[in-house]
Design a protein around this motif. Sequence first.
Motif, PDB file in Angstrom:
ATOM      1  N   ALA A 139       0.825  -1.209   0.000  1.00  0.00           N
ATOM      2  CA  ALA A 139       0.000   0.000   0.000  1.00  0.00           C
ATOM      3  C   ALA A 139       0.857   1.256   0.000  1.00  0.00           C
ATOM      4  O   ALA A 139       0.607   2.198  -0.763  1.00  0.00           O
ATOM      5  N   GLU A 140       1.883   1.287   0.851  1.00  0.00           N
ATOM      6  CA  GLU A 140       2.718   2.478   0.943  1.00  0.00           C
ATOM      7  C   GLU A 140       3.506   2.724  -0.341  1.00  0.00           C
ATOM      8  O   GLU A 140       3.647   3.870  -0.793  1.00  0.00           O
ATOM      9  N   GLU A 141       4.017   1.670  -0.958  1.00  0.00           N
ATOM     10  CA  GLU A 141       4.728   1.823  -2.224  1.00  0.00           C
ATOM     11  C   GLU A 141       3.782   2.321  -3.315  1.00  0.00           C
ATOM     12  O   GLU A 141       4.166   3.165  -4.143  1.00  0.00           O
ATOM     13  N   PHE A 142       2.576   1.835  -3.329  1.00  0.00           N
ATOM     14  CA  PHE A 142       1.588   2.241  -4.324  1.00  0.00           C
ATOM     15  C   PHE A 142       1.235   3.713  -4.154  1.00  0.00           C
ATOM     16  O   PHE A 142       1.152   4.469  -5.132  1.00  0.00           O
ATOM     17  N   ILE A 143       1.021   4.121  -2.896  1.00  0.00           N
ATOM     18  CA  ILE A 143       0.682   5.520  -2.618  1.00  0.00           C
ATOM     19  C   ILE A 143       1.851   6.428  -2.988  1.00  0.00           C
ATOM     20  O   ILE A 143       1.663   7.501  -3.587  1.00  0.00           O
ATOM     21  N   GLU A 144       3.063   6.017  -2.649  1.00  0.00           N
ATOM     22  CA  GLU A 144       4.251   6.805  -3.001  1.00  0.00           C
ATOM     23  C   GLU A 144       4.343   7.018  -4.503  1.00  0.00           C
ATOM     24  O   GLU A 144       4.727   8.091  -4.976  1.00  0.00           O
ATOM     25  N   ARG A 145       3.975   6.016  -5.261  1.00  0.00           N
ATOM     26  CA  ARG A 145       4.136   6.081  -6.712  1.00  0.00           C
ATOM     27  C   ARG A 145       3.059   6.932  -7.367  1.00  0.00           C
ATOM     28  O   ARG A 145       3.333   7.657  -8.337  1.00  0.00           O
ATOM     29  N   HIS A 146       1.827   6.882  -6.855  1.00  0.00           N
ATOM     30  CA  HIS A 146       0.711   7.457  -7.609  1.00  0.00           C
ATOM     31  C   HIS A 146       0.056   8.684  -6.978  1.00  0.00           C
ATOM     32  O   HIS A 146      -0.665   9.403  -7.685  1.00  0.00           O
ATOM     33  N   ALA A 147       0.237   8.953  -5.688  1.00  0.00           N
ATOM     34  CA  ALA A 147      -0.408  10.113  -5.063  1.00  0.00           C
ATOM     35  C   ALA A 147       0.569  11.282  -4.975  1.00  0.00           C
ATOM     36  O   ALA A 147       1.751  11.093  -4.683  1.00  0.00           O
ATOM     37  N   ASP A 148       0.063  12.486  -5.234  1.00  0.00           N
ATOM     38  CA  ASP A 148       0.917  13.670  -5.105  1.00  0.00           C
ATOM     39  C   ASP A 148       1.162  14.012  -3.639  1.00  0.00           C
ATOM     40  O   ASP A 148       2.259  14.428  -3.276  1.00  0.00           O
ATOM     41  N   VAL A 149       0.144  13.837  -2.809  1.00  0.00           N
ATOM     42  CA  VAL A 149       0.301  14.077  -1.372  1.00  0.00           C
ATOM     43  C   VAL A 149      -0.773  13.278  -0.640  1.00  0.00           C
ATOM     44  O   VAL A 149      -1.873  13.066  -1.164  1.00  0.00           O
ATOM     45  N   MET A 150      -0.426  12.804   0.547  1.00  0.00           N
ATOM     46  CA  MET A 150      -1.396  12.129   1.411  1.00  0.00           C
ATOM     47  C   MET A 150      -1.674  13.026   2.605  1.00  0.00           C
ATOM     48  O   MET A 150      -0.745  13.508   3.262  1.00  0.00           O
ATOM     49  N   VAL A 151      -2.937  13.248   2.874  1.00  0.00           N
ATOM     50  CA  VAL A 151      -3.351  14.072   4.010  1.00  0.00           C
ATOM     51  C   VAL A 151      -4.044  13.161   5.019  1.00  0.00           C
ATOM     52  O   VAL A 151      -5.074  12.550   4.708  1.00  0.00           O
ATOM     53  N   SER A 152      -3.492  13.054   6.222  1.00  0.00           N
ATOM     54  CA  SER A 152      -4.057  12.205   7.275  1.00  0.00           C
ATOM     55  C   SER A 152      -4.915  13.041   8.215  1.00  0.00           C
ATOM     56  O   SER A 152      -4.649  14.228   8.429  1.00  0.00           O
ATOM     57  N   ILE A 153      -5.919  12.401   8.809  1.00  0.00           N
ATOM     58  CA  ILE A 153      -6.808  13.139   9.712  1.00  0.00           C
ATOM     59  C   ILE A 153      -6.173  13.350  11.081  1.00  0.00           C
ATOM     60  O   ILE A 153      -6.609  14.214  11.832  1.00  0.00           O
ATOM     61  N   ASP A 154      -5.157  12.547  11.427  1.00  0.00           N
ATOM     62  CA  ASP A 154      -4.438  12.774  12.677  1.00  0.00           C
ATOM     63  C   ASP A 154      -3.082  12.076  12.607  1.00  0.00           C
ATOM     64  O   ASP A 154      -2.783  11.357  11.653  1.00  0.00           O
ATOM     65  N   ALA A 155      -2.263  12.304  13.618  1.00  0.00           N
ATOM     66  CA  ALA A 155      -0.901  11.773  13.612  1.00  0.00           C
ATOM     67  C   ALA A 155      -0.872  10.256  13.754  1.00  0.00           C
ATOM     68  O   ALA A 155       0.061   9.612  13.275  1.00  0.00           O
ATOM     69  N   SER A 156      -1.878   9.670  14.388  1.00  0.00           N
ATOM     70  CA  SER A 156      -1.913   8.216  14.520  1.00  0.00           C
ATOM     71  C   SER A 156      -2.066   7.553  13.155  1.00  0.00           C
ATOM     72  O   SER A 156      -1.394   6.564  12.854  1.00  0.00           O
ATOM     73  N   VAL A 157      -2.944   8.091  12.329  1.00  0.00           N
ATOM     74  CA  VAL A 157      -3.118   7.559  10.979  1.00  0.00           C
ATOM     75  C   VAL A 157      -1.844   7.767  10.170  1.00  0.00           C
ATOM     76  O   VAL A 157      -1.397   6.877   9.446  1.00  0.00           O
ATOM     77  N   GLN A 158      -1.242   8.936  10.297  1.00  0.00           N
ATOM     78  CA  GLN A 158      -0.012   9.203   9.553  1.00  0.00           C
ATOM     79  C   GLN A 158       1.103   8.236   9.942  1.00  0.00           C
ATOM     80  O   GLN A 158       1.830   7.731   9.075  1.00  0.00           O
ATOM     81  N   ARG A 159       1.238   7.941  11.232  1.00  0.00           N
ATOM     82  CA  ARG A 159       2.285   7.007  11.683  1.00  0.00           C
ATOM     83  C   ARG A 159       2.054   5.606  11.132  1.00  0.00           C
ATOM     84  O   ARG A 159       3.009   4.886  10.829  1.00  0.00           O
ATOM     85  N   SER A 160       0.797   5.218  10.991  1.00  0.00           N
ATOM     86  CA  SER A 160       0.517   3.879  10.479  1.00  0.00           C
ATOM     87  C   SER A 160       0.863   3.745   9.003  1.00  0.00           C
ATOM     88  O   SER A 160       0.974   2.640   8.490  1.00  0.00           O
TER      89      SER A 160
END
Length: 283
Positions: A139-160
């Motif tokens: 999932a993380e590799e896919f997001i890195e490749r295709h999303a310009d930016v990821m916006v998380s609703i809080d720091a817990s989600v971002q850490r995951s």
Amino acid sequence: YVLGTGAAGGAYRSLRFLLEAFPSGSIEPHVLACEGPAARELRKAGVAVVTLPAISSFVNTAGGPLSGLRTLTLLRTVLHLRHGRALADALSEIRPHLVHVNEWFYLQAVSIADRAGLPVVLHARSAQERDVLWASYLAEEFIERHADVMVSIDASVQRSLSGVRRSAVVYNPLPTSVPEIRRSPNPGRTRVTYITGLMSQKGVDDLVECALLLRKRRDIVFTVYGAPRIEMRIAPTPPIVSRPPTPPPTATPPWVAPTSRGRARPQPTLPRQMRTMPVVGTV
């Protein structure tokens, strides 16, 4: 806006609040979603909605890890890939300036928008289950490749989703003024009640950590309600873990002390996302 579900839940409501907050005429919103209450309510609000048969999702969240029998949900993921053509056709017709995908696990939608040359903002709302290593890495590799930016609703989600480098946190807004208190708490004691789905991604772990920070305040009591019922009390004493039968709300609960690292010790016979249900923290 790619809204993967047609259910009238939190994802739909937060999107509607966002659209209503923009100044009139400043944006031209189009929502791609499955048919359901959310699509109907957005249409009533004057939002252009394009319904799709389904949107493929790669769900590996803290409340629904992609392991054991849940691995079979990959069959649904693959089955729904065939609807990607409908999503691509809708984007081609709308020709948006920006695509906002309203959850991180709609990976196919992110890929389709990126390959169409459109900038993609990926909204991460649910915490990923990092213990399923292959799924989190994919999932993380896919997001890195295709999303310009990821916006998380809080720091817990971002850490995951720590493997995503182009990442930011945008919290839900808070009132700028102190709300009026209609009824004061009992003199000498403040009771904090929390009612929610008792899973890690709903903030139960964060609430326990808050209670630990306030453990010396004998005038503050935390009460959390949910199901299935397991109760615990946080106290500055050696750790004791117990799993009692369902007690009435007035029953005296067993207690669990924090460990040396400041975290409540989870019941070993339960999934880790179901640590304490409900929690009664006397601090």
